[in-house]
Design an enzyme around this catalytic site. Structure first.
Site, PDB file in Angstrom:
ATOM      1  N   ASP A  10     -84.289 -53.476  27.229  1.00 39.15           N
ATOM      2  CA  ASP A  10     -85.424 -52.959  26.468  1.00 39.15           C
ATOM      3  C   ASP A  10     -84.867 -52.679  25.066  1.00 39.15           C
ATOM      4  OD1 ASP A  10     -87.914 -51.679  25.841  1.00 39.15           O
ATOM      5  OD2 ASP A  10     -86.890 -49.751  26.104  1.00 39.15           O
ATOM      6  N   LEU A  11     -85.730 -52.522  24.100  1.00 35.02           N
ATOM      7  CA  LEU A  11     -85.254 -52.299  22.723  1.00 35.02           C
ATOM      8  C   LEU A  11     -85.387 -50.824  22.302  1.00 35.02           C
ATOM      9  CD1 LEU A  11     -84.469 -53.230  19.829  1.00 35.02           C
ATOM     10  CD2 LEU A  11     -86.842 -53.884  19.503  1.00 35.02           C
ATOM     11  N   ASP A  12     -86.638 -50.392  22.146  1.00 29.25           N
ATOM     12  CA  ASP A  12     -86.902 -49.048  21.625  1.00 29.25           C
ATOM     13  C   ASP A  12     -86.352 -47.986  22.576  1.00 29.25           C
ATOM     14  OD1 ASP A  12     -88.525 -50.027  19.389  1.00 29.25           O
ATOM     15  OD2 ASP A  12     -89.981 -50.583  20.921  1.00 29.25           O
ATOM     16  N   THR A  18     -85.766 -46.225  17.811  1.00 30.93           N
ATOM     17  CA  THR A  18     -87.154 -46.420  17.371  1.00 30.93           C
ATOM     18  C   THR A  18     -88.248 -45.778  18.225  1.00 30.93           C
ATOM     19  OG1 THR A  18     -86.743 -48.584  18.275  1.00 30.93           O
ATOM     20  CG2 THR A  18     -87.039 -48.438  15.889  1.00 30.93           C
ATOM     21  N   LYS A  46     -94.262 -44.581  26.032  1.00 28.20           N
ATOM     22  CA  LYS A  46     -93.036 -45.388  25.944  1.00 28.20           C
ATOM     23  C   LYS A  46     -93.151 -46.645  26.796  1.00 28.20           C
ATOM     24  CE  LYS A  46     -89.615 -41.822  24.889  1.00 28.20           C
ATOM     25  NZ  LYS A  46     -88.483 -41.048  25.434  1.00 28.20           N
ATOM     26  N   GLY A  47     -92.802 -47.777  26.218  1.00 25.62           N
ATOM     27  CA  GLY A  47     -92.807 -49.044  26.951  1.00 25.62           C
ATOM     28  C   GLY A  47     -94.177 -49.697  27.010  1.00 25.62           C
ATOM     29  N   SER A 117     -88.679 -56.479  25.692  1.00 27.75           N
ATOM     30  CA  SER A 117     -89.362 -55.363  25.021  1.00 27.75           C
ATOM     31  C   SER A 117     -90.848 -55.646  24.898  1.00 27.75           C
ATOM     32  CB  SER A 117     -88.766 -55.168  23.623  1.00 27.75           C
ATOM     33  OG  SER A 117     -89.566 -54.281  22.867  1.00 27.75           O
ATOM     34  N   ALA A 118     -91.648 -54.577  24.926  1.00 26.57           N
ATOM     35  CA  ALA A 118     -93.093 -54.720  24.725  1.00 26.57           C
ATOM     36  C   ALA A 118     -93.425 -54.861  23.239  1.00 26.57           C
ATOM     37  CB  ALA A 118     -93.800 -53.489  25.281  1.00 26.57           C
ATOM     38  N   SER A 119     -92.418 -54.668  22.392  1.00 26.87           N
ATOM     39  CA  SER A 119     -92.690 -54.600  20.954  1.00 26.87           C
ATOM     40  C   SER A 119     -92.739 -55.962  20.270  1.00 26.87           C
ATOM     41  CB  SER A 119     -91.624 -53.750  20.262  1.00 26.87           C
ATOM     42  OG  SER A 119     -91.827 -53.789  18.871  1.00 26.87           O
ATOM     43  N   LYS A 147     -95.676 -53.906  30.623  1.00 21.13           N
ATOM     44  CA  LYS A 147     -95.130 -52.931  31.577  1.00 21.13           C
ATOM     45  C   LYS A 147     -96.232 -51.910  31.890  1.00 21.13           C
ATOM     46  CE  LYS A 147     -90.844 -53.523  28.991  1.00 21.13           C
ATOM     47  NZ  LYS A 147     -89.856 -52.939  28.071  1.00 21.13           N
ATOM     48  N   GLU A 171     -83.610 -49.665  30.621  1.00 21.55           N
ATOM     49  CA  GLU A 171     -84.871 -49.086  30.139  1.00 21.55           C
ATOM     50  C   GLU A 171     -84.791 -47.590  29.907  1.00 21.55           C
ATOM     51  OE1 GLU A 171     -87.943 -49.290  29.339  1.00 21.55           O
ATOM     52  OE2 GLU A 171     -88.411 -51.397  29.581  1.00 21.55           O
ATOM     53  N   ASP A 172     -85.547 -47.112  28.923  1.00 18.72           N
ATOM     54  CA  ASP A 172     -85.649 -45.665  28.705  1.00 18.72           C
ATOM     55  C   ASP A 172     -87.034 -45.130  29.095  1.00 18.72           C
ATOM     56  OD1 ASP A 172     -86.999 -46.927  26.535  1.00 18.72           O
ATOM     57  OD2 ASP A 172     -86.985 -45.008  25.477  1.00 18.72           O
TER      58      ASP A 172
END
Ligand code: BG6
Ligand code: MG
Length: 220
Positions: A10-12, A18, A46-47, A117-119, A147, A171-172
């Site tokens: 995941d990114l953020d 971010t 988030k996500g 990532s979802a972004s 997600k 993942e966070d």
């Protein structure tokens, strides 16, 4: 170490901070709409994709029916403009501690790397932080269900032809851990045990990840 063949990041909140900027940008937009959001509510964003996040905020303020699709796109674009300004100056200095070391280690070991990532800002951020070229595949979130559906993680496993049992997802977000688990992939949580308890293993920070330990757990 020979069980892990693909790491889906995941990114953020995993590679960089971010998740904070997403929260601040939503908080500004929400305040303009008369909706108050706090950190606890932010855990549920988030996500989650941009449009789904907006829906959740509108529902929280009981103003969901006030806006049509066109209005909603405008509101989401406004949030994104605020967010993009916040991340404009991002460089490799904004990578979390340990990320570069981890990416290099994976490359040295011949383990594939994907972004899940979802972004829609993912590729831009990876480029500005100087790590775009480490990624063997970047899932386009516009092409798959968001997600907590497992699709983002399954897509990475499928495109890189690595069976799910040889993948791990990092993942966070609660929605992200749920997505990884639904994909039957080993879930690594980054953050608080109280929040991410459904993960297979949880580390406080990305720099704490121990690949050898995870590889051993994957055998079981
Ligand atoms: C996720 C973030 O990674 O991406 C969410 O955790 C965000 O907070 C989502 O809403 C979509 O991001 P973007 O950049 O496409 O608006
Ligand atoms: Mg995240």
């Amino acid at each position: 170490m020979n069980n892990i063949r693909l790491v889906i990041f995941d990114l953020d909140g995993v590679l960089t901070e971010t998740s904070k900027q997403h929260y601040l940008a939503w908080k500004i937009l929400a305040a303009e709409l008369g909706v108050d959001i706090d950190l606890e509510f932010n855990e549920t964003l988030k996500g989650v994709s941009r449009m789904d996040s907006l829906d959740r905020i509108l529902k929280r303020g009981n103003i969901y029916d006030k806006y049509n699709e066109e209005d909603k796109v405008k509101l989401a674009t406004k949030k994104n403009d605020i967010y993009v300004k916040m991340i404009k100056s991002f460089t490799s200095d904004n990578l979390f501690e340990g990320v570069l070391g981890l990416l290099n280690k994976l490359k040295d070991m011949g383990i594939l790397i994907a972004l899940g990532s979802a972004s829609k800002n993912g590729p831009r951020l990876l480029k500005s932080m100087g790590v775009y070229n480490y990624f063997d595949y970047i899932v386009n979130p516009a092409e798959v269900k968001g997600k907590p559906n497992p699709d983002i993680f399954l897509k990475a496993s499928d495109e890189l032809s690595v069976p799910v049992e040889n993948c791990i997802g990092i993942e966070d977000a609660v929605s992200g851990i749920e997505a990884i688990k639904k994909a039957n992939i080993f879930a690594v949580g980054i953050g608080s045990k109280d929040v991410l308890f459904k993960a297979d293993i949880i580390y406080r920070e990305t720099k704490d990840i121990d690949l050898e330990v995870i590889d051993n757990l994957l055998k079981k």
